[in-house]
Design an enzyme around this catalytic site. Structure first.
Site, PDB file in Angstrom:
ATOM      1  N   THR A  31       0.822  -1.216   0.000  1.00 51.23           N
ATOM      2  CA  THR A  31       0.000   0.000   0.000  1.00 51.23           C
ATOM      3  C   THR A  31       0.851   1.259   0.000  1.00 51.23           C
ATOM      4  OG1 THR A  31      -0.185  -0.227   2.407  1.00 51.23           O
ATOM      5  CG2 THR A  31      -2.018  -1.070   1.060  1.00 51.23           C
ATOM      6  N   GLU A  94      -3.492  -5.518  -2.929  1.00 57.29           N
ATOM      7  CA  GLU A  94      -2.686  -4.607  -2.123  1.00 57.29           C
ATOM      8  C   GLU A  94      -2.379  -5.275  -0.778  1.00 57.29           C
ATOM      9  OE1 GLU A  94      -1.455  -1.584  -2.650  1.00 57.29           O
ATOM     10  OE2 GLU A  94      -2.468  -0.886  -4.474  1.00 57.29           O
ATOM     11  N   HIS A 136       4.200  -5.298  -8.588  1.00 57.14           N
ATOM     12  CA  HIS A 136       3.938  -4.049  -9.297  1.00 57.14           C
ATOM     13  C   HIS A 136       5.215  -3.539  -9.964  1.00 57.14           C
ATOM     14  CE1 HIS A 136       1.689   0.097  -9.098  1.00 57.14           C
ATOM     15  NE2 HIS A 136       1.772  -0.381 -10.325  1.00 57.14           N
ATOM     16  N   ASP A 146       7.277  -1.719  -5.376  1.00 56.36           N
ATOM     17  CA  ASP A 146       6.543  -2.662  -4.542  1.00 56.36           C
ATOM     18  C   ASP A 146       6.246  -3.991  -5.237  1.00 56.36           C
ATOM     19  OD1 ASP A 146       4.838  -0.785  -6.049  1.00 56.36           O
ATOM     20  OD2 ASP A 146       3.132  -1.830  -5.169  1.00 56.36           O
TER      21      ASP A 146
END
Length: 230
Positions: A31, A94, A136, A146
């Protein structure tokens, strides 16, 4: 029955998948915000124009935001295996963690257990191949870091969610920068992205975050290509 609490927290930020697209990728994020509350509020704020299908909190709680048949807005400008619009062909998860900006830290075991359970269900429902469970940073290497080098990719791969390289002597030989770029492209990265090799290291060689093609990084890249037949 799941061992983890699930809470519906709908987000208005989604739309139809592109015509002809099918879910073939699972993209994992952190996140990157100070608290879970900050992240959940943003993912559900229509003004933010971002979302994911799920968020997994540090205590293992799973928040469901967007139905899996809808296109969540999680990957942004991204590509994999030469094709963009990753959002139309992926599920986005997430994982609560403050990230590099707010105090990056390891992911608790209970959180990883919840991620593993959730992801097993997703890949089974959509027939996602282990090699297509990605971070990601893999699909947007210049913009994103991330879920990062502290994420336990090896354990996830050991449970069938992702793959992990086991180099052999077959992977030992001299290399050039041009060859490394070509290998990255064969695996799925955009070799034109300046930080593609660093993204590869974050995922597959987190002990060496140089962005430079050292021998062990190249050995692992070659091993993955052998493993996947790409």
């Amino acid at each position: 029955m799941s061992a983890f609490r699930r809470i519906d927290r709908p987000s208005p930020n989604h739309g139809p998948r592109a015509d002809g697209s099918r879910v073939e990728l699972l993209i994992l994020h952190y996140t990157g915000m100070p608290t879970a509350a900050h992240a959940l509020d943003r993912l559900c704020d229509p003004a933010a124009q971002v979302s994911a299908h799920y968020t997994v909190d540090e205590d293992g709680t799973v928040y469901a935001h967007v139905p899996e048949d809808r296109r969540a807005w999680h990957a942004g400008r991204s590509s994999w295996r030469g094709t963009g619009d990753v959002n139309s062909r992926s599920i986005g998860v997430e994982i609560v963690n403050p990230g590099h900006e707010f105090g990056y830290r390891p992911f608790p075991p209970v959180q990883m257990a919840a991620v593993t359970e959730l992801c097993h269900g997703i890949v089974k429902r959509h027939g996602i191949a282990p090699a297509d469970v990605l971070g990601h940073s893999d699909v947007a290497p210049t913009r994103k870091e991330d879920p990062g080098e502290l994420f336990d990719w090896p354990d996830l791969a050991a449970q069938g969610l992702g793959i992990w390289p086991t180099p052999s002597q077959a992977d030992d030989s001299p290399f050039t920068d041009a060859e490394v770029a070509a290998l990255l492209g064969r695996y799925g990265y955009d070799p034109a992205e300046p930080r593609a090799l660093l993204a590869f290291q974050r995922h597959f060689h987190p002990e060496c975050l140089t962005g430079a093609p050292d021998p062990e990084t190249v050995r692992r890249l070659r091993a993955l290509l052998r493993l996947t037949g790409r």
